[in-house]
Write a protein that holds these residues in place. Structure first.
Motif, PDB file in Angstrom:
ATOM      1  N   UNK A   7       7.663   6.829  -0.164  1.00 37.48           N
ATOM      2  CA  UNK A   7       7.017   7.577   0.931  1.00 37.48           C
ATOM      3  C   UNK A   7       6.929   8.147   0.123  1.00 37.48           C
ATOM      4  N   UNK A   8       5.786   8.347  -1.395  1.00 34.71           N
ATOM      5  CA  UNK A   8       5.039   8.972  -2.087  1.00 34.71           C
ATOM      6  C   UNK A   8       3.735   8.049  -1.577  1.00 34.71           C
ATOM      7  N   UNK A   9       3.797   6.753  -1.439  1.00 32.44           N
ATOM      8  CA  UNK A   9       2.767   6.288  -0.948  1.00 32.44           C
ATOM      9  C   UNK A   9       1.738   6.533   0.298  1.00 32.44           C
ATOM     10  N   UNK A  10       3.140   6.693   1.024  1.00 35.75           N
ATOM     11  CA  UNK A  10       3.232   7.201   2.603  1.00 35.75           C
ATOM     12  C   UNK A  10       2.503   8.769   3.000  1.00 35.75           C
ATOM     13  N   UNK A  11       3.319   9.627   2.480  1.00 32.81           N
ATOM     14  CA  UNK A  11       3.012  11.303   2.361  1.00 32.81           C
ATOM     15  C   UNK A  11       1.979  11.498   1.333  1.00 32.81           C
ATOM     16  N   UNK A  12       1.781  11.336   0.281  1.00 36.03           N
ATOM     17  CA  UNK A  12       1.546  11.744  -1.058  1.00 36.03           C
ATOM     18  C   UNK A  12       0.156  10.971  -1.333  1.00 36.03           C
ATOM     19  N   UNK A  13       0.195  10.077  -0.502  1.00 38.49           N
ATOM     20  CA  UNK A  13      -1.250   8.976  -0.970  1.00 38.49           C
ATOM     21  C   UNK A  13      -2.037   8.912  -2.191  1.00 38.49           C
ATOM     22  N   UNK A  33       0.296   2.708  -7.601  1.00 43.61           N
ATOM     23  CA  UNK A  33       2.083   2.752  -6.969  1.00 43.61           C
ATOM     24  C   UNK A  33       3.147   1.384  -8.006  1.00 43.61           C
ATOM     25  N   UNK A  34       1.524   0.508  -7.577  1.00 43.89           N
ATOM     26  CA  UNK A  34       2.724  -1.349  -7.512  1.00 43.89           C
ATOM     27  C   UNK A  34       2.062  -1.037  -9.236  1.00 43.89           C
ATOM     28  N   UNK A  35       1.874  -0.179  -9.709  1.00 44.83           N
ATOM     29  CA  UNK A  35       1.979  -0.035 -11.337  1.00 44.83           C
ATOM     30  C   UNK A  35       3.193   0.156 -11.753  1.00 44.83           C
ATOM     31  N   UNK A  36       3.660   1.078 -11.606  1.00 46.98           N
ATOM     32  CA  UNK A  36       4.746   1.904 -11.137  1.00 46.98           C
ATOM     33  C   UNK A  36       6.333   0.991 -11.075  1.00 46.98           C
ATOM     34  N   UNK A  37       5.585   0.766  -9.664  1.00 42.73           N
ATOM     35  CA  UNK A  37       6.466  -0.306  -8.936  1.00 42.73           C
ATOM     36  C   UNK A  37       7.295  -1.236  -9.603  1.00 42.73           C
ATOM     37  N   UNK A  38       5.618  -1.995 -10.809  1.00 44.35           N
ATOM     38  CA  UNK A  38       5.747  -3.093 -11.411  1.00 44.35           C
ATOM     39  C   UNK A  38       7.233  -2.824 -12.830  1.00 44.35           C
TER      40      UNK A  38
END
Lengths: 111, 174
Positions: free
Chosen positions: B46-52, B58-63
């Motif tokens: 959601x953050x990636x899509x909305x907040x851009x 994003x990949x780092x936080x996901x990792x």
């Protein structure tokens, strides 16, 4: 060359027959699987092992006999396998073919 | 931060986590971790899509999320294995029923009972030495590896519907 029926032993068939010979007279599914894992570091599933063992039995390379049932196995009997004379001949022939192919190879560093 | 502090911190976190496992049970804790992980991933999307947000961030936080979840699940597995090791009652252990049914459906009729007996023997050995979770996992892996070639061969030979009919026939005749 010789008998075409003897020539076509695959790698897994060779492994199984060698494991049966090594574990004799206690060669059944689990002990064969463990022996192959120990010596080749390859893990075959029990389904694969039984399919190949059955094929080798049908070709007359192995014989099977039923053991006694035990509680550890949920009351199911073991099936012990032994290699036949024809099986031994087929295996030696197949391994000899491999040895002949390997032959005196030129060492890599000499090239 | 010194090495001693990090080791001490790790041990305290493990002790807290183990006490949570003992109090609430490993199933509940695993479900909570999975739920947190799913919501975490959804939040990131959601953050990636909305907040851009930037893809690398994003990949780092996901990792980091994946690493923490993996660590926690591994801790659960270790905890369970230790408990089973203490209990050591392997003869009564039963393999996953569904996996056994699938194995039965695909096994050769001549060797079906022997094959199931061998698999049960291995399962109980794994249960005794490695714990319930791993024993079940190995059982499933062995069943999957056993049926895969047969499944592919049958599907190629009979097609999907023919194969489904064959399964029903086998199931009703078993």
């Amino acid at each position: 060359m010789s008998n075409p029926r003897i020539d076509d032993l695959t790698a897994i068939e060779q492994h199984l027959m060698l494991a049966v010979m090594r574990k004799r007279p206690n060669a059944y599914g689990v002990s064969i699987k463990e022996e192959i894992e120990l010596r080749t570091e390859r893990s075959y599933s029990l389904g694969t092992i039984y399919t190949v063992l059955q094929r080798l039995t049908d070709r007359g390379f192995l014989t099977s006999r039923s053991g006694e049932a035990s509680a550890e196995r949920g009351g199911r009997a073991k099936m012990f396998f032994e290699i036949t004379g024809e099986g031994q001949r087929a295996l030696s022939h197949s391994l000899r073919v491999l040895d002949r192919m390997r032959g005196p190879l030129v060492p890599q560093e000499a090239l | 931060m010194s090495r001693r502090f990090l080791t001490g911190f790790g041990r305290s976190m493990n002790a807290i986590f183990d006490s949570l496992l003992a109090k609430y049970g490993f199933v509940r804790i695993t479900l909570v971790i999975l739920a947190l992980f799913v919501s975490y991933t959804a939040g990131l999307l959601v953050m990636g899509l909305i907040a851009g947000l930037h893809t690398t961030l994003l990949l780092t936080i996901g990792g980091v999320g994946v690493a923490i979840s993996t660590m926690l699940i591994r801790r659960i597995v270790t905890y369970r294995s230790r408990r089973i090791g203490k209990r050591g009652n392997s003869v009564a252990a039963e393999p996953p029923v569904f996996a056994e049914s699938i194995a039965r459906l695909f096994a050769n009729k001549r060797t079906i009972e022997t094959e199931l007996g061998d698999r049960l023997e291995l399962f109980r050995e794994h249960y005794r030495t490695r714990g319930s979770f791993r024993a079940k996992l190995f059982y499933w892996i062995d069943v999957a590896n056993s049926i895969r070639p047969k499944l592919i061969a049958k599907l190629t030979q009979l097609g999907f519907f023919g194969f489904a009919a064959e399964l029903i026939r086998r199931y009703t005749s078993a």
